[in-house]
Design a protein around this motif. Structure first.
Motif, PDB file in Angstrom:
ATOM      1  N   PRO A   5      26.782  44.512  44.037  1.00 15.26           N
ATOM      2  CA  PRO A   5      27.199  44.059  42.881  1.00 15.26           C
ATOM      3  C   PRO A   5      28.169  42.729  43.226  1.00 15.26           C
ATOM      4  O   PRO A   5      28.717  42.588  44.359  1.00 15.26           O
ATOM      5  N   ARG A   6      28.086  42.036  42.335  1.00 14.31           N
ATOM      6  CA  ARG A   6      29.134  40.767  42.199  1.00 14.31           C
ATOM      7  C   ARG A   6      30.424  41.046  41.847  1.00 14.31           C
ATOM      8  O   ARG A   6      30.523  41.769  40.704  1.00 14.31           O
ATOM      9  N   VAL A   7      31.391  40.515  42.580  1.00 13.77           N
ATOM     10  CA  VAL A   7      32.682  40.717  41.969  1.00 13.77           C
ATOM     11  C   VAL A   7      32.854  39.759  40.577  1.00 13.77           C
ATOM     12  O   VAL A   7      32.729  38.646  40.592  1.00 13.77           O
ATOM     13  N   GLY A   8      33.169  40.527  39.675  1.00 12.07           N
ATOM     14  CA  GLY A   8      33.232  39.765  38.265  1.00 12.07           C
ATOM     15  C   GLY A   8      34.345  39.066  37.836  1.00 12.07           C
ATOM     16  O   GLY A   8      34.923  38.392  37.327  1.00 12.07           O
ATOM     17  N   GLY A   9      35.654  39.912  38.543  1.00  7.29           N
ATOM     18  CA  GLY A   9      36.937  39.596  38.213  1.00  7.29           C
ATOM     19  C   GLY A   9      38.027  40.452  39.104  1.00  7.29           C
ATOM     20  O   GLY A   9      37.653  41.124  39.596  1.00  7.29           O
ATOM     21  N   ILE A  10      39.248  39.785  38.919  1.00  5.07           N
ATOM     22  CA  ILE A  10      40.363  40.114  39.992  1.00  5.07           C
ATOM     23  C   ILE A  10      41.432  40.264  38.801  1.00  5.07           C
ATOM     24  O   ILE A  10      41.698  39.360  38.056  1.00  5.07           O
ATOM     25  N   VAL A  11      42.072  41.417  38.702  1.00  2.47           N
ATOM     26  CA  VAL A  11      43.198  41.737  37.989  1.00  2.47           C
ATOM     27  C   VAL A  11      44.479  41.511  38.503  1.00  2.47           C
ATOM     28  O   VAL A  11      44.850  42.178  39.557  1.00  2.47           O
ATOM     29  N   LEU A  12      45.445  40.712  38.121  1.00  2.00           N
ATOM     30  CA  LEU A  12      46.718  40.598  38.724  1.00  2.00           C
ATOM     31  C   LEU A  12      47.671  41.128  37.969  1.00  2.00           C
ATOM     32  O   LEU A  12      48.064  40.506  36.810  1.00  2.00           O
ATOM     33  N   GLY A  13      48.266  42.447  38.340  1.00  2.00           N
ATOM     34  CA  GLY A  13      49.393  42.695  37.481  1.00  2.00           C
ATOM     35  C   GLY A  13      50.646  42.014  37.717  1.00  2.00           C
ATOM     36  O   GLY A  13      51.149  41.900  38.887  1.00  2.00           O
ATOM     37  N   SER A  14      51.513  42.019  36.598  1.00  2.00           N
ATOM     38  CA  SER A  14      52.751  41.214  36.880  1.00  2.00           C
ATOM     39  C   SER A  14      53.655  41.506  35.759  1.00  2.00           C
ATOM     40  O   SER A  14      53.285  42.077  34.813  1.00  2.00           O
ATOM     41  N   THR A  15      55.048  41.501  36.082  1.00  2.00           N
ATOM     42  CA  THR A  15      56.186  41.498  35.195  1.00  2.00           C
ATOM     43  C   THR A  15      56.145  40.379  34.309  1.00  2.00           C
ATOM     44  O   THR A  15      56.808  40.537  33.269  1.00  2.00           O
TER      45      THR A  15
END
Length: 143
Positions: free
Chosen positions: A7-17
């Motif tokens: 699979p291809r990495v479709g996205g990266i989620v960066l959690g933040s305040t």
């Protein structure tokens, strides 16, 4: 270049305040003409998203993370660039980030540098030069 086998990495989620601040930093650094994407229609609020060469970077408000990353080296966002010295100058002029690792040669074919984003995550830049770059270009042309 080898054919993709998974699979291809479709996205990266960066959690933040403070996802808007983080989105603005990445937008300024890597996509200065990008606009915020619209959020979901179901009332969960707007999402801040950047599409960078086919991968989505999503900035999400989270209450289960601190303001600063306590283990910034655990996951690094890695950007391949074609002019690492120009990118380093631009980042320094526009954002004045903390350089964790200044741009340097890691071997005869790769330049690498690491900065810290506003949440303390490490962001790595690399440029393939020399023989490896020539081979990558040749492989891409043959595909």
């Amino acid at each position: 270049m080898t054919e993709a086998t998974g699979p291809r990495v479709g996205g990266i989620v960066l959690g933040s305040t403070d996802p808007e601040r983080l989105w603005e930093w990445y937008r300024t650094a890597f996509a200065p003409r990008a606009a915020a994407a619209a959020g979901p229609e179901d009332g969960e609020g707007p999402a801040h998203v950047l599409e960078l060469s086919g991968t989505y970077v999503i900035f999400e408000s989270r209450d289960d993370v601190g303001r600063k990353s306590v283990e910034p080296g655990r996951i690094l966002i890695n950007f391949e660039v074609t002019d690492i010295h120009g990118m380093a100058r631009r980042l320094t002029e526009r954002l004045n980030p903390h350089w964790v690792r200044p741009v340097e040669a890691v071997d005869e074919d790769v330049l690498l540098g690491t900065v810290e984003d506003p949440d303390g995550n490490y962001v790595q830049l690399f440029e393939v030069t020399g023989k490896s770059a020539d081979q990558t270009a040749a492989d891409s042309s043959a595909a």
